[in-house]
Design an enzyme around this catalytic site. Sequence first.
Site, PDB file in Angstrom:
ATOM      1  N   LYS A  97       0.825  -1.214   0.000  1.00 55.50           N
ATOM      2  CA  LYS A  97       0.000   0.000   0.000  1.00 55.50           C
ATOM      3  C   LYS A  97       0.860   1.267   0.000  1.00 55.50           C
ATOM      4  O   LYS A  97       0.618   2.211   0.746  1.00 55.50           O
ATOM      5  CB  LYS A  97      -0.961  -0.004   1.185  1.00 55.50           C
ATOM      6  CG  LYS A  97      -1.953  -1.172   1.152  1.00 55.50           C
ATOM      7  CD  LYS A  97      -2.932  -1.108   2.310  1.00 55.50           C
ATOM      8  CE  LYS A  97      -3.930  -2.251   2.252  1.00 55.50           C
ATOM      9  NZ  LYS A  97      -3.323  -3.570   2.562  1.00 55.50           N
ATOM     10  N   ARG A  98       1.849   1.289  -0.873  1.00 55.58           N
ATOM     11  CA  ARG A  98       2.740   2.439  -0.943  1.00 55.58           C
ATOM     12  C   ARG A  98       2.047   3.617  -1.622  1.00 55.58           C
ATOM     13  O   ARG A  98       1.247   3.448  -2.543  1.00 55.58           O
ATOM     14  CB  ARG A  98       4.012   2.080  -1.710  1.00 55.58           C
ATOM     15  CG  ARG A  98       4.882   1.035  -1.025  1.00 55.58           C
ATOM     16  CD  ARG A  98       5.329   1.492   0.361  1.00 55.58           C
ATOM     17  NE  ARG A  98       6.432   0.682   0.862  1.00 55.58           N
ATOM     18  CZ  ARG A  98       6.366  -0.092   1.935  1.00 55.58           C
ATOM     19  NH1 ARG A  98       5.242  -0.188   2.611  1.00 55.58           N
ATOM     20  NH2 ARG A  98       7.422  -0.769   2.350  1.00 55.58           N
TER      21      ARG A  98
END
EC number: 4.1.1.23
Length: 279
Positions: A97-98
Site C-alpha cells: 500500500k505504498r
Amino acid sequence: MTEPFGARLRRAMDERGPLCVGIDPHASLLAEWGLADDVAGLERFSRTVVAAVADRVAVLKPQIAFFERFGSRGLAVLEKSVAEARAAGALVVMDAKRGDIGSTMAAYAESFLHRDAPLFSDALTVSPFLGYGSLRPAVRAARESGAGLFVLALTSNPEGSEVQHAVRSDGRTVGATMLAHLAAENAGEEPLGSFGAVVGATLGDLSSYDLDIGGPLLAPGIGAQGAAPADLPRVFGTAVRNVVPNVSRGVLRHGPDAGALRASADRFAEEIRAAVAAV
C-alpha cells in the site's frame, strides 16, 4: 518483451481459479501454529504456506508489514518466499500500500516493480490518496516491467468510507474517480488490463459504481471478515469474472498442517469458481 501482468493473471485465474491467499504472519497466528514470534517462526510459517499452496492458487499476497517488523532478517525471509512462490507458478501481489509523490514514489516503484529488485513482485498495492497522478511513477515502472498495480478504491475497512465515499465537486465520489482512472489505464488491453482496484467483498450492493474497469478487482473480506464466495455476484455483478477474492485467515488458520492448508485453499477456490460460473 515480458507478457503483461493482466494477461498472466487472466491465464492463472482461468487455469487455477481466481483465489488469492494472503500471507499474514501476525503474532497471534504464529502462536496458533505453535510457532515463536521471531524470525525462525516467521520463516517456518511463510515457507510452509508457499510450499502448501503456491503450486495451485493463482495469487499469493504477502503483507509486508508482518515481515518488516523483524527488520532486515524479516525482509530476507520475504525475499525467499516471493522467489519460491513465483518459482512454483503463483503470481505474487506485494501488499505494501505504498503512496507518495515524485522521486519517493519512483523509489517505491523501483523497490517492488523493477525486475532486478530483490522484492520484485508481479503486482503491488498502492494508495492513491495523494491524488491519482502521484502514482504515475509506479504506473510507468509497471508498464516497463510487465507488472501490475492494485489501487485502493473501495476498501473493506469501515473507516475508508470517509475518504472513498466523499463526493467531489463534479458529483463523483473519490472511489468512483479512482475506478474511472483505472478504466482509462486499461483501455484497449486484452484479455485483461494490468491496473486493478482494491474493492472490498464486504461492501454489499455496489451497483452504483462502474466496476467494469477492464482490469482485475482484488477483493478482501472473504472468510474471517464475513463475506462468503456466494456473495461475490451480488457485490460485483457483471464484473465478477475479473474479481480476485482474497482469503487469509480462512486458509491460514488450518496450518501448520500442509494438507489442511491445501484442502482449505482448494475448497475456497471451488466455491469461488461455482459462484462465478453461476452468473
